[in-house]
Enzyme design. Structure first.
Site, PDB file in Angstrom:
ATOM      1  N   ASP A  88      41.800  42.618  40.215  1.00  0.00           N
ATOM      2  CA  ASP A  88      40.576  42.601  41.000  1.00  0.00           C
ATOM      3  C   ASP A  88      39.975  41.205  40.841  1.00  0.00           C
ATOM      4  O   ASP A  88      40.350  40.439  39.941  1.00  0.00           O
ATOM      5  CB  ASP A  88      39.595  43.705  40.582  1.00  0.00           C
ATOM      6  CG  ASP A  88      38.605  44.018  41.711  1.00  0.00           C
ATOM      7  OD1 ASP A  88      38.392  43.145  42.577  1.00  0.00           O
ATOM      8  OD2 ASP A  88      38.033  45.119  41.725  1.00  0.00           O
TER       9      ASP A  88
HETATM   10  C1  BGC Z   1      36.243  44.556  44.687  1.00  0.00           C
HETATM   11  C2  BGC Z   1      37.580  44.749  45.354  1.00  0.00           C
HETATM   12  C3  BGC Z   1      37.725  43.752  46.469  1.00  0.00           C
HETATM   13  C4  BGC Z   1      37.611  42.351  45.873  1.00  0.00           C
HETATM   14  C5  BGC Z   1      37.801  41.232  46.875  1.00  0.00           C
HETATM   15  C6  BGC Z   1      35.965  43.119  44.288  1.00  0.00           C
HETATM   16  O1  BGC Z   1      34.625  42.940  43.994  1.00  0.00           O
HETATM   17  O2  BGC Z   1      36.154  45.386  43.553  1.00  0.00           O
HETATM   18  O3  BGC Z   1      37.695  46.059  45.827  1.00  0.00           O
HETATM   19  O4  BGC Z   1      38.931  43.940  47.137  1.00  0.00           O
HETATM   20  O5  BGC Z   1      36.327  42.210  45.299  1.00  0.00           O
HETATM   21  O6  BGC Z   1      36.721  41.159  47.750  1.00  0.00           O
END
Ligand code: BGC
Length: 736
Positions: free
Chosen positions: A270
């Site tokens: 993530d």
């Molecule tokens: C989220 C993800 C997301 C990523 C990219 C994170 O804050 O948990 O689900 O895909 O950011 O935007």
């Protein structure tokens, strides 16, 4: 378009039109994404030609949503996009700042819980296909979705993105979404692996959960995505699990996901969820994304030069690096990134927007319909009151990373007004106002004191109208990434509004716009009709108008329980260690008893049960019959039930099959969803519905032996229209 997918498409449309039975099994679409053996020698030869710097250069971001390639060898960069309910707008390469282009819009698709509420596997495939088409048209390689975390608590901030509290429904939707996306030459990134079920302290909290609950509740959707749909990407979650960050969790990433489940794709962190070089590299992480890199020197990321140096120092073996590079190249080749035959995609096309509409229309749940108030006959209406902040609120943006810049979004007010043309007087009243303790700061608690002036206006509008519709619920500020909701209750004093308007006009319909469960006690007591309308995408307003006026017969079913009190849900039935956590730890004390499993075990009556959803028509069910009464491991338990549409209009019904063992040596849920089928029936017609369960699917996970055990004994099989509206029961025996 591929010939196979065209045929499938045609078949589905014909079936819709003829009202025949659909969705008997998972979408049996020919699956492109069996990894092709032919690429492996090419990949080996590329790896042999690469320097260590080139290899580690592929293992981290080189921008916010891009990771490295090797130009010298013709290996392209890899492009990611959020996900999961629409392709995100373009951002600056090195920041979260939008580029504000005029061609980076997309379709806003209904959010996760809405898709799951269709209980329609083909619909999940079509959803994946449409979002995959849009990802290709925007030139993306990996979609950051589907988001499949179990709804452990209804107030989890990202519940709207997720599918269900039930692992079986979760898995069926996940598998078909994944196939749909990947058949468009776009990889999924199933997220967030695993047990990331709350936003409170999400980047640090450590989840303590029994091995059994992990296997039975939290992992099935990931396993199904890998084993049934060849998911090519997985996103490691922010939080810790049993004391270790998930992005560097050897047990979950290597031992379970890669070795046991056979995952051959890429584990992506993530964004900014990587914390270490060696532990991450050895703990299964393949690509580090989103680590703040203000100087834009991404080589300094954990998986950049520090990783290279760990290899040189003999700490991380070269095979570990090669395996990561191999995975990226495997996905790259199989996405046809290295040849000309790649799918081109479609952006906000008639096909993708039709899917957005179809999913929205099929997701809407008729919760209650006293005296058949719904559907409204628009020819008989002279006036209607449309009430509520959510009536003309766009829901595409907000919620953080799941926000979409939609090409268009039809709000409920627009949808209804378009249908009514100018023939019916529309009396709009806002009814309540979205306010937070600090002005414009949704991170502070909502102000729940009702606004009496707005309520008075709404009452006046309702009094002078033939019928009133209140668009209540949450917004994308209330349900959002990074923040769990403060309570189950409807915010901003909406219950007072509902009480006042329902008292003023007996023909009042409440439409809940939300992604998660809300407290419906007041609405259920006072409103004769309630619909659950979700954050339902670009076509939300058209879909809800068609349901309200009866052009579409509602067929959605709740993918979660609506409890009367938060403490009726297992996660909230204990102390603060169980939710939201204490001293950096959250212990899942309810174990396997998540959602209706807890409700059943403790004989709790929810406001609305899991699987609930009415129709404008009625269905009768015959007693279920089985192919045998004794089964052994390896056998299929085949169930048949005759379902008849006994009413006056075409309708679709979800036939739900739950199974429980009568006596067990371990704690077992009373019953668990094991199969379901959605079928469409014309008035007065009937259909024999076939469902099938494998004997293995009835196993529980034994923590001592660390394996799945099928217990011999007597089992009860329930066929229901919801988890509590049981239409027929039969029994069978498992012998070993
Ligand atoms: C989220 C993800 C997301 C990523 C990219 C994170 O804050 O948990 O689900 O895909 O950011 O935007």
């Amino acid at each position: 378009m591929k010939r196979g997918s065209f045929l499938l498409q045609t078949l589905i449309i014909v079936q819709f039109l003829s009202g025949c039975s659909i969705s008997q099994t998972d979408a049996n679409t020919e699956q492109k994404y069996q990894y092709k053996e032919q690429y492996e020698p090419l990949i080996d030869s590329l790896i042999k030609q690469m320097t260590l710097n080139e290899k580690t250069g592929m293992l981290h971001g080189t921008g916010m949503f891009v990771s490295g390639g090797v130009e010298r060898l013709g290996i392209p960069e890899f492009h990611y996009t959020d996900g999961p309910n629409g392709i995100r707008e373009e951002l600056e390469r090195h920041s979260w700042k939008p580029l504000n282009l005029d061609n980076d819009y997309a379709t806003f698709f209904p959010t996760g819980s809405a898709l799951a509420a269709t209980w329609n596997k083909e619909m999940a495939y079509k959803y994946g296909e449409a979002i995959g088409l849009e990802a290709r048209a925007r030139n993306k390689d990996m979609l950051l979705g589907p988001a499949v975390n179990i709804m452990r608590t209804p107030i989890g901030g990202r519940t709207f993105e997720y599918f269900s509290e039930d692992p079986y429904l979760n898995s069926r939707i996940t598998v078909n979404y994944t196939k749909g996306v990947q058949n468009q030459d776009v990889a999924v990134c199933v997220k967030h692996f695993a047990a990331n079920n709350q936003e409170y302290q999400r980047s640090s909290i450590s989840v303590e959960v029994s091995e059994r609950a992990l296997r039975e509740i939290y992992l099935p959707a990931y396993k199904a995505a890998v084993q049934e749909a060849n998911a090519m990407g997985m996103m490691g979650a922010y939080n810790k699990f049993r004391g270790e960050y998930l992005c560097q969790h050897d047990y979950l990433n290597n031992q379970i996901l890669k070795n046991e489940f056979g995952f051959n794709g890429i584990i992506v962190s993530d964004w900014a969820a990587t914390h270490n070089t060696v532990t991450a590299a050895m703990g299964g992480l393949d690509v580090e994304m989103g680590t703040p890199t203000p100087d834009q020197n991404y080589n300094n990321n954990y998986m950049g030069y520090p990783l290279r140096d760990s290899v040189i120092a003999g700490i991380v073996p070269m095979e570990v690096i090669d395996d990561k590079v191999r995975r990226i190249l495997r996905v790259t080749y199989n996405l046809n990134k290295m040849n000309d035959s790649r799918e081109k995609g479609e952006l906000v096309s008639s096909k993708t927007t039709k899917t957005a509409y179809d999913v929205a229309a099929e997701s809407i749940v008729l919760m209650k319909n006293e005296n058949s108030l719904l559907p409204l006959n628009k020819d008989k209406l002279k006036s209607i009151a449309l009430i509520g902040f959510n009536a003309d609120r766009s829901q595409a943006k907000g919620g953080f990373t799941a926000g979409v810049k939609p090409k268009y979004e039809i709000t409920p007010l627009e949808g209804l007004s378009n249908k009514l043309k100018s023939k019916v007087e529309i009396n709009y009243a806002q009814g309540y106002v979205q306010r937070f303790e600090e002005k414009d700061n949704w991170r502070t608690p909502p102000i729940n004191t009702p606004d009496q002036k707005l309520i008075n206006e709404a009452v006046a509008a309702a009094q002078k109208s033939d019928a009133a519709i209140i668009f209540a619920g949450n917004t994308r500020e209330i349900e959002t990434e990074t923040l769990d909701r403060p309570s189950l209750d409807l915010p901003f004093g909406q219950d007072e509004l509902i009480k006042a308007v329902t008292a003023a006009n007996p023909n009042t319909i409440v439409v809940i716009i939300a992604g998660g469960a809300v407290n419906l006690t007041v609405a259920k007591q006072t409103a004769p009709a309630i619909l659950y309308g979700w954050f339902n995408g670009s076509e939300a307003g058209n879909a809800i108008a068609d349901v309200i006026f009866g052009n579409v017969n509602p067929s959605g079913k709740l993918p979660f329980t609506i409890p009367t009190r938060l403490c009726d849900i297992g996660a909230h039935a204990f102390d603060s260690l169980s939710y939201p956590g204490l001293n950096g730890k959250v212990e899942y004390k309810e174990g396997i008893l998540v959602g209706y499993r807890w409700i059943d075990k403790h004989d709790i009556t929810p406001t609305y049960p899991f699987g609930h959803g009415l129709s404008y028509t009625t269905f009768s069910y015959s007693k279920p019959t089985l192919n045998k009464t004794y089964f052994r491991p390896g056998d299929d338990i085949n169930i048949s039930v005759k379902v008849k549409n006994t009413g006056e209009s075409f309708g679709k019904e979800v036939i739900q099959c739950y199974v429980g063992i009568n006596q067990s040596k371990v704690l077992r849920p009373v019953k668990e969803l094991k199969a379901f089928v959605k079928t469409g029936l014309k008035p007065k017609t009937e259909n024999i519905v076939n469902l099938s369960i494998k004997a293995e699917d009835l196993a529980y996970f034994d923590e001592d032996e660390m394996k799945w055990i099928i217990e011999p004994g007597l089992y009860t099989l329930y066929i229901g229209s919801s988890s509590t509206d049981i239409k027929g029961i039969t029994q069978f025996e498992i012998t070993l």
